[in-house]
Motif scaffolding. Sequence first.
Motif, PDB file in Angstrom:
ATOM      1  N   GLY A   1       0.824  -1.211   0.000  1.00  0.00           N
ATOM      2  CA  GLY A   1       0.000   0.000   0.000  1.00  0.00           C
ATOM      3  C   GLY A   1       0.851   1.251   0.000  1.00  0.00           C
ATOM      4  O   GLY A   1       0.633   2.177  -0.790  1.00  0.00           O
ATOM      5  N   GLN A   2       1.874   1.259   0.871  1.00  0.00           N
ATOM      6  CA  GLN A   2       2.748   2.437   0.965  1.00  0.00           C
ATOM      7  C   GLN A   2       3.509   2.665  -0.339  1.00  0.00           C
ATOM      8  O   GLN A   2       3.641   3.802  -0.816  1.00  0.00           O
TER       9      GLN A   2
ATOM     10  N   GLN B   1       1.220   4.027  -2.953  1.00  0.00           N
ATOM     11  CA  GLN B   1       0.896   5.409  -2.595  1.00  0.00           C
ATOM     12  C   GLN B   1       2.037   6.343  -3.022  1.00  0.00           C
ATOM     13  O   GLN B   1       1.824   7.390  -3.631  1.00  0.00           O
TER      14      GLN B   1
END
Lengths: 367, 219
Positions: B17-18, B21
């Motif tokens: 996810g990071q 992102q």
Amino acid sequence: MIRVEKLHKTFGTGTRARPVLHEVDLNIAQGTIGAVVGPSGAGKSTLARCVNLLERPTSGRVWVAGTDVTDLPERDLRHARRAIGTVFQSANLLRRRTAAQNVAMPLRYLGVTAREEKRRVAELLERVGLTDRADDYPAQLSGGQRQRVGIARALALRPKVLLSDEATSGLDPAATRSVLALLRELRTDLDLAILLITHEMEVVREVADTAALLREGRVAESGPVHQLVADPHSALGNALLPDRPVSWDRPGLGTWRLTYQGHAVPTDWLTRLGADHGLDVHLLSATVEEIAGRAAGRATIAVGHDRADELTAALDGWGIHAEPLPEPLPESLPGPLPPDHSARAEEPAASEPASEAAAETAAETVV
Amino acid sequence: MSTDLDKLWPLLFPAIGQTLQMVAAVMVIVVAVGTPVGVVLHNSSPGALFPHRALRATLSWVVNLGRSLPFLILMAAIIPFTRYVAGTTIGVSAAIVPMSLAGIPYFARLVETALREVDREATEAGRAAGGSRLQVIVSVQLAEALPALVGSLTIAIVGMLEFSAIAGTIGAGGIGYLAISYGYERFDTTVMTATIVTLIVMVQVIQFTGDRIVRRLAH
């Protein structure tokens, strides 16, 4: 109307300055096609770019459709360009747009409504005979069809002036003929002034009303095409209607080079020389074509020395220009002599494409 | 030492996810700034829409400057700047600063190269048709170069993925951080393998998608 006056264009400055055009004058009236011919590197494309305002002249003036466009500021140039339609070599279509979208490009830039755009694009595609190819991409079209799309695009904003920069170079002979026929039609129907940049003499012969020969950035010669071909000493005329090589083995006969053009000359002059004047005429070479709507011809004939006066009188009466060619050198000279060089060496050299053109037309026109 | 497979997912999932992102945020900045820079680089060159020797030389020099440092060194060198912009030197937001700084010149060169492939005559036709420079840039240059630009975008995304992994080593989070802190520093083979597999899959998916789009755009 396209008018160019004392146009100079130099690229670079100082020691690296490279003059491309000197004192070029040009005048193309509405409803006429003016051709600019010349070898590559003569400055033809630079001249075209000065007329469609993609390039600024170094000095001199340019008028397009009655407006002096020479000193327009950059933002007005854009508007002025809309009065000039440009047809490029290889059409320069956007590959990722359909034929219709390509034609719509100038209309989009101008910002017409979607309805108006659709109507005008349909009208233009019909004009160039490509209604059924509207949704094709350029890759799906033939070279001639692409060029027709290019012409439709150039006409989108109803220009009074059309500029064609080598539009038929790279097209096959049939496509060339159809594109030229379209240009001729547009000239008359839309009363366009068309500047035709080309290196192909047959293109000039086929459509041009006036022609200018550009050599090393200068206009070497210019005038109405029918006058140029009627002038036996015009380099451009000779390139348009080249003399055919002649074999010289005619002892006792005088050789004459004939140049003629126009409706006044009877097309049966050759048989009449025999029938009406009792002359024994040897036809050595001839080129006869219709140029700018009139018959134009070049011929080399041989007639007995004693009948020279009768010959010139008869030809004069029809308006055929005749001049005697120098006698062939005596056969006693050592070594074989190339048959036609002694005469041709005095004539201005025809440019490369002209001789190509001559070779092509020779098969059809040599009697 | 090795992490159990059931504990792997809670580690890997937030890391992915990071990373996504980071890459997404950076790509927005890189495209928004890099595209105009590439357009100016191309059109300030001789024979283009607005030739300008000084502008081009300066811009080209700046772009080369941004491209000449290895990312790891750039990242370390600009820490004070990063702190000034992002307010922190660790985490996702801190990584975005050096990644953008490295990504913008990278993408600008890709855009310039893509535009150079568009026929100069097409640009000329646009101008002759009465288009303004902006109209010609958008409707001729960028539109004609679209397949090449999508290809450039694909390359840039993969590049940014790589940068994000490097940024992870100095605490930016994401898959890179996971690989360093677990896989490298704790010799955790499971995590190391998982991060490698994840990166490989991501790159393959990005490239496959990019190629598909390019093919659909081609005429």
